[in-house]
Design a protein around this motif. Structure first.
Motif, mmCIF file in Angstrom:
data_model
loop_
_atom_site.group_PDB
_atom_site.id
_atom_site.type_symbol
_atom_site.label_atom_id
_atom_site.label_comp_id
_atom_site.label_asym_id
_atom_site.label_seq_id
_atom_site.Cartn_x
_atom_site.Cartn_y
_atom_site.Cartn_z
ATOM 1 N N VAL A 208 1.054 -1.152 -0.060
ATOM 2 C CA VAL A 208 -0.007 0.115 -0.134
ATOM 3 C C VAL A 208 0.715 1.179 -0.157
ATOM 4 O O VAL A 208 0.385 2.348 -0.650
ATOM 5 N N THR A 209 2.058 1.206 0.548
ATOM 6 C CA THR A 209 2.758 2.303 0.966
ATOM 7 C C THR A 209 4.338 2.012 0.696
ATOM 8 O O THR A 209 4.858 1.221 1.213
ATOM 9 N N ALA A 210 4.923 2.693 0.065
ATOM 10 C CA ALA A 210 6.676 2.530 -0.246
ATOM 11 C C ALA A 210 7.436 3.198 0.844
ATOM 12 O O ALA A 210 8.346 2.442 1.153
ATOM 13 N N ASP A 211 7.007 3.899 1.748
ATOM 14 C CA ASP A 211 7.707 4.639 2.660
ATOM 15 C C ASP A 211 7.337 4.246 4.157
ATOM 16 O O ASP A 211 7.813 4.833 5.088
ATOM 17 N N THR A 212 6.183 3.458 4.267
ATOM 18 C CA THR A 212 5.347 3.125 5.593
ATOM 19 C C THR A 212 4.615 4.133 6.013
ATOM 20 O O THR A 212 3.712 3.877 6.874
ATOM 21 N N GLY A 213 4.446 5.292 5.430
ATOM 22 C CA GLY A 213 3.599 6.315 5.706
ATOM 23 C C GLY A 213 2.264 6.401 4.937
ATOM 24 O O GLY A 213 2.419 6.156 3.631
ATOM 25 N N ILE A 214 1.300 6.643 5.304
ATOM 26 C CA ILE A 214 -0.078 7.080 4.773
ATOM 27 C C ILE A 214 -0.448 8.435 5.036
ATOM 28 O O ILE A 214 -0.858 8.538 6.017
ATOM 29 N N GLY A 215 -0.329 9.435 3.916
ATOM 30 C CA GLY A 215 -0.582 10.645 4.440
ATOM 31 C C GLY A 215 0.551 11.338 4.234
ATOM 32 O O GLY A 215 1.620 11.175 4.816
ATOM 33 N N ASP A 216 0.556 12.523 3.572
ATOM 34 C CA ASP A 216 1.761 13.426 3.275
ATOM 35 C C ASP A 216 1.977 14.340 4.418
ATOM 36 O O ASP A 216 1.004 15.155 4.840
ATOM 37 N N PRO A 217 3.247 14.193 5.146
ATOM 38 C CA PRO A 217 3.581 15.016 6.110
ATOM 39 C C PRO A 217 4.063 16.440 6.032
ATOM 40 O O PRO A 217 4.130 17.164 7.243
ATOM 41 N N GLN A 218 4.024 16.903 4.895
ATOM 42 C CA GLN A 218 4.925 18.015 4.570
ATOM 43 C C GLN A 218 4.160 19.448 5.167
ATOM 44 O O GLN A 218 4.819 20.243 5.461
ATOM 45 N N LYS A 219 3.069 19.270 5.376
ATOM 46 C CA LYS A 219 2.218 20.411 5.873
ATOM 47 C C LYS A 219 2.342 20.607 7.470
ATOM 48 O O LYS A 219 1.530 21.632 7.973
ATOM 49 N N ALA A 220 2.849 19.671 8.055
ATOM 50 C CA ALA A 220 2.933 19.687 9.758
ATOM 51 C C ALA A 220 3.650 20.758 10.096
ATOM 52 O O ALA A 220 4.598 21.015 9.660
ATOM 53 N N THR A 221 3.234 21.352 11.277
ATOM 54 C CA THR A 221 3.793 22.146 12.296
ATOM 55 C C THR A 221 3.537 21.961 13.627
ATOM 56 O O THR A 221 2.539 21.306 13.913
ATOM 57 N N LYS A 222 4.370 22.360 14.298
ATOM 58 C CA LYS A 222 4.287 22.427 15.791
ATOM 59 C C LYS A 222 2.895 22.920 16.418
ATOM 60 O O LYS A 222 2.455 22.525 17.374
ATOM 61 N N ASP A 223 2.850 23.950 15.603
ATOM 62 C CA ASP A 223 1.553 24.804 16.264
ATOM 63 C C ASP A 223 0.242 23.881 16.019
ATOM 64 O O ASP A 223 -0.491 23.944 16.911
ATOM 65 N N LYS A 224 0.132 23.424 14.768
ATOM 66 C CA LYS A 224 -0.971 22.509 14.380
ATOM 67 C C LYS A 224 -1.124 21.356 15.541
ATOM 68 O O LYS A 224 -2.175 21.037 16.042
ATOM 69 N N GLY A 225 0.040 20.972 15.849
ATOM 70 C CA GLY A 225 0.241 19.793 16.849
ATOM 71 C C GLY A 225 -0.278 20.210 18.287
ATOM 72 O O GLY A 225 -0.830 19.588 18.925
ATOM 73 N N GLU A 226 0.266 21.334 18.555
ATOM 74 C CA GLU A 226 -0.394 21.816 19.788
ATOM 75 C C GLU A 226 -1.701 22.132 20.073
ATOM 76 O O GLU A 226 -2.300 21.842 21.191
ATOM 77 N N ARG A 227 -2.175 22.629 19.071
ATOM 78 C CA ARG A 227 -3.808 23.174 18.994
ATOM 79 C C ARG A 227 -4.396 21.644 19.100
ATOM 80 O O ARG A 227 -5.512 21.610 19.849
#
Ligand SMILES: [Zn+2]
Length: 253
Positions: A208-227
């Protein structure tokens, strides 16, 4: 010493306290794309439980958070190196032993906080609920507590924008540069019902996935994580408070 965390408590305080509700977290040890650590699910669920527990304790809930169980169901990832699998039947046996202790010691409420998509506790809790009729057994997946798409843009469910943001908030020292990360592209099933979500078959991860991830992580930020972390822990804290206060025999309106 955080008095709501069992590992940090001592016999002197445990002897004197009445514990109303036990909280057990359950994670997994598995690959999370190229940029997140194998312990991601454990770091996340332990931090979420500790924060929710703190808020609930301050509101008077009589809780104890038990040590996390770090291995989960990874049956679909047999060929991913060092993904450590516990079978669902093993989880049943482990939970049976833990609930037997709680039941014997008159701690009749258990909240199971799940940190890993492959863990499915409903059938297990149905079976153990029948065996221990005095127990109030509750489970919650942290990723279902709020609608994550109010916080994140990209679809995904593994090492995705949500998990990456959360880890940037909680353990940024363990997150590699996002340039290292794969795109988390998911190959869809050729079977219509599975693709549309009304039929199910376990995903074979390496197909299903070449890199073991499902979902593009590029838009991740610390701020979003905190909220997201704040929103999730506040709701879970309320769950713990309500469970701590509710009378088991009188829990329906
Ligand atoms: Zn994860």
């Amino acid at each position: 010493m955080r008095p709501y965390i069992l590992s940090e408590s001592n016999w002197k305080s445990i002897k004197e306290e009445k514990t109303e509700v036990a909280v057990l977290t359950w994670g997994a040890t598995e690959a999370h794309n190229y940029h997140l650590p194998y312990g991601t699910d454990n770091y996340q669920i332990e931090a979420i439980a500790a924060e929710a527990g703190k808020i609930a304790w301050d509101k008077g809930a009589k809780l104890k958070i038990l040590p996390n169980i770090p291995f989960g169901v990874n049956t679909g990832q047999a060929d991913i190196r060092l993904d450590i699998n516990l079978n669902p039947s093993t989880q049943l046996v482990i939970l049976d032993d833990i609930i037997e202790v709680l039941n014997r010691q008159n701690i009749y409420k258990l909240i199971l906080l799940n940190g890993h998509g492959g863990n499915t506790f409903k059938p297990i809790l149905r079976e153990l609920g029948l065996k221990y009729p005095k127990m109030l057994l509750i489970s919650s997946n942290f990723f279902d507590v709020v609608n994550k798409y109010e916080f994140f843009e990209e679809k995904g469910d593994h090492a995705d924008e949500m998990e990456t943001s959360l880890m940037l908030h909680l353990k940024s020292e363990l997150v590699s540069d996002l340039k290292e990360a794969g795109d988390g592209k998911e190959r869809k099933s050729k079977i219509t019902g599975i693709r549309e979500g009304w039929a199910w078959s376990e995903r074979q991860w390496s197909m299903v996935t070449a890199d073991t991830g499902i979902g593009d992580p590029q838009k991740a930020t610390k701020d979003k994580g905190e909220r997201f972390f704040i929103a999730v822990t506040q709701k879970l804290a309320n769950l713990i408070v309500e469970v701590s206060e509710v009378e088991i025999d009188n829990r329906y309106e």
